[in-house]
Each structure stands twice: as structure tokens, then as C-alpha cells.
Design a protein around this motif. Structure first.
Motif, short mmCIF file in Angstrom:
data_model
loop_
_atom_site.label_atom_id
_atom_site.label_comp_id
_atom_site.label_asym_id
_atom_site.label_seq_id
_atom_site.Cartn_x
_atom_site.Cartn_y
_atom_site.Cartn_z
N PHE A 1 39.13 21.91 59.97
CA PHE A 1 40.18 22.31 59.04
C PHE A 1 39.60 23.11 57.88
O PHE A 1 40.16 24.13 57.49
N ALA A 2 38.49 22.65 57.33
CA ALA A 2 37.89 23.34 56.18
C ALA A 2 37.52 24.77 56.54
O ALA A 2 37.74 25.70 55.76
N ALA A 3 36.98 24.96 57.74
CA ALA A 3 36.63 26.31 58.18
C ALA A 3 37.88 27.17 58.33
O ALA A 3 37.92 28.32 57.87
N MET A 4 38.93 26.61 58.95
CA MET A 4 40.18 27.35 59.12
C MET A 4 40.82 27.64 57.76
O MET A 4 41.39 28.71 57.55
N TYR B 1 39.95 18.67 49.67
CA TYR B 1 40.12 18.98 51.08
C TYR B 1 40.65 20.39 51.36
O TYR B 1 40.47 20.90 52.45
N LEU B 2 41.34 20.99 50.42
CA LEU B 2 41.93 22.30 50.72
C LEU B 2 41.81 23.27 49.56
O LEU B 2 41.59 22.87 48.43
N GLY B 3 41.92 24.53 49.91
CA GLY B 3 41.83 25.59 48.91
C GLY B 3 40.44 26.20 48.83
O GLY B 3 39.49 25.72 49.45
N PHE B 4 40.35 27.25 48.04
CA PHE B 4 39.08 27.96 47.89
C PHE B 4 38.00 27.10 47.23
O PHE B 4 36.81 27.36 47.40
N PHE B 5 38.40 26.10 46.46
CA PHE B 5 37.43 25.31 45.70
C PHE B 5 37.25 23.90 46.25
O PHE B 5 36.88 22.99 45.52
N LYS B 6 37.48 23.72 47.55
CA LYS B 6 37.34 22.40 48.16
C LYS B 6 35.88 21.97 48.23
O LYS B 6 34.97 22.80 48.29
N ARG B 7 35.65 20.66 48.21
CA ARG B 7 34.30 20.10 48.35
C ARG B 7 33.96 19.80 49.80
O ARG B 7 32.82 19.96 50.22
N VAL B 8 34.94 19.31 50.58
CA VAL B 8 34.71 19.00 51.99
C VAL B 8 34.78 20.31 52.76
O VAL B 8 35.84 20.92 52.87
N LYS C 1 45.14 22.47 66.49
CA LYS C 1 43.78 22.03 66.17
C LYS C 1 43.33 22.69 64.87
O LYS C 1 43.40 23.90 64.72
N GLY C 2 42.91 21.87 63.94
CA GLY C 2 42.40 22.40 62.68
C GLY C 2 43.46 22.75 61.66
O GLY C 2 43.16 23.44 60.69
N VAL C 3 44.70 22.26 61.83
CA VAL C 3 45.73 22.57 60.84
C VAL C 3 45.94 21.45 59.83
O VAL C 3 46.65 21.64 58.85
N LEU C 4 45.31 20.30 60.06
CA LEU C 4 45.45 19.17 59.14
C LEU C 4 44.08 18.78 58.60
O LEU C 4 43.10 18.73 59.35
N PRO C 5 44.01 18.49 57.30
CA PRO C 5 42.72 18.10 56.72
C PRO C 5 42.25 16.74 57.25
O PRO C 5 43.06 15.87 57.56
N VAL C 6 40.93 16.62 57.39
CA VAL C 6 40.31 15.35 57.82
C VAL C 6 39.16 15.02 56.87
O VAL C 6 38.62 15.90 56.20
N ARG C 7 38.82 13.75 56.84
CA ARG C 7 37.67 13.34 56.03
C ARG C 7 36.39 13.81 56.72
O ARG C 7 36.34 13.94 57.94
N GLU C 8 35.38 14.04 55.94
CA GLU C 8 34.10 14.48 56.47
C GLU C 8 33.56 13.43 57.44
O GLU C 8 33.57 12.24 57.16
N GLY C 9 33.13 13.88 58.61
CA GLY C 9 32.57 13.00 59.62
C GLY C 9 33.62 12.29 60.46
O GLY C 9 33.28 11.50 61.33
N GLU C 10 34.88 12.55 60.24
CA GLU C 10 35.95 11.91 61.02
C GLU C 10 36.73 12.98 61.78
O GLU C 10 36.62 14.16 61.50
N THR C 11 37.51 12.51 62.75
CA THR C 11 38.32 13.45 63.54
C THR C 11 39.81 13.23 63.34
O THR C 11 40.60 14.11 63.66
N GLU C 12 40.20 12.09 62.82
CA GLU C 12 41.62 11.80 62.60
C GLU C 12 42.10 12.48 61.32
O GLU C 12 41.43 12.40 60.29
N PRO C 13 43.26 13.12 61.36
CA PRO C 13 43.78 13.78 60.15
C PRO C 13 44.11 12.77 59.05
O PRO C 13 44.34 11.59 59.32
#
Length: 156
Positions: free
Chosen positions: A132-135, A120-127, A48-60
Motif C-alpha cells: 500500500f505504501a508503495a502504491m 500510513y498514508l500521504g507523502f509524509f508517511k512513516r510506514v 491489492k494494495g488499496v488498503l493500508p497495513v501495518r509494517e510486517g503484516e498482510t491484513e489491512p
């Protein structure tokens, strides 16, 4: 100038730092490889939380296949072995140009992963509102930055 019969402390401390980097970096890579093998074999712990997802969605954004996950595990193991070889810790294999450049290249790859894709990922992500973003902020990006530093130090 070192006193005869006494080790040069600067070299000894530098070698110690390099060995710590080699052992820590290699150990972390081995652990990550084992986790990926576990996932490739169908394990669900830690997924859980290891794959990026779009904002407001649950599917990776993508669904990794077991074979692809196993390939990632093999790559992680190979990098770990390369780091050990560069540290002079594998009998018959010692530091050379390939292992030195390999450590440097993978240090750069981990640094780029820590910086991220700016979405979606890294220190400078927007989402930033997904699990995933929190993790990624709390664990994945700092771990990638740590790996970049360890592999760079191991390359010296």
C-alpha cells in the motif's frame, strides 16, 4: 485593453483552463466512483494494495464493507456532479456559492489526503515498506494532489 471585436485572451485562456480542470476533475471522480461501485458489487480487480497495513503484516487496518464502499462511490459521483454544475456544464444548474465552496472544500480534503496522516498514508508517511505504501507514493497521493489542484482551479 482588448481591441474591439477581439476576445480578451486572458479571460479566454482562464476560462479554458477552468473548463479543462472541471472536465478532468469530474471525469476522474466519475472513474473513481465506478471503481468503487465495482468493488462494492464484489469485484476483485485492483484491490491489492488499496488498503493500508501495518509494517510486517498482510491484513489491512480495516475491512471496508460493500455498503460503505458504495457510499464512497455515491459521494464521488456527487462531487463530480457538483464540479460540473460549478463549471456551468449541467443544464439548469450553474455556478453558485454552494458549488464554489464545495469545490474549495473538497480541494482542501484531497490536499489533506495527499499530505496524509504521517503514519500510513500521504507523502509524509512513516510506514513505507508495504505494498500500500508503495502504491500510495506512486499513485494515490499524487492523484489526490492532482485532484486538489483541479478542484481548486474548478472553483475559480
Amino acid at each position: 485593453m482588448p481591441v474591439q471585436g477581439r476576445p480578451n485572451r486572458v479571460l479566454s485562456e482562464g476560462r479554458l483552463m477552468s473548463m479543462i480542470a472541471v472536465l478532468a476533475g469530474s471525469g476522474i471522480l466519475m472513474l473513481l466512483g465506478l471503481i468503487h461501485l465495482y468493488w462494492a458489487a464484489g469485484g476483485k480487480w485492483g484491490t491489492k494494495g488499496v488498503l493500508p497495513v501495518r509494517e510486517g503484516e498482510t491484513e489491512p487496518l480495516f475491512e471496508p464493507r460493500p455498503a460503505g464502499t458504495a457510499v464512497i462511490a455515491v459521494i464521488l459521483f456527487a462531487i463530480s456532479i457538483m464540479v460540473l454544475a460549478h463549471g456551468g456544464l449541467l443544464p439548469g444548474f450553474g455556478p453558485n456559492v454552494v458549488t464554489g465552496w464545495g469545490c474549495t472544500i473538497f480541494a482542501a480534503a484531497f490536499l489533506l489526503r495527499a499530505i496524509g496522516d504521517f503514519r500510513y498514508l500521504g507523502f509524509f508517511k512513516r510506514v513505507k515498506s508495504t505494498r500500500f505504501a508503495a502504491m500510495d507514493t506512486q499513485l494515490y497521493s499524487p492523484l489526490c494532489l492532482l485532484m486538489a489542484v483541479l478542484l481548486y482551479l474548478a472553483s475559480l
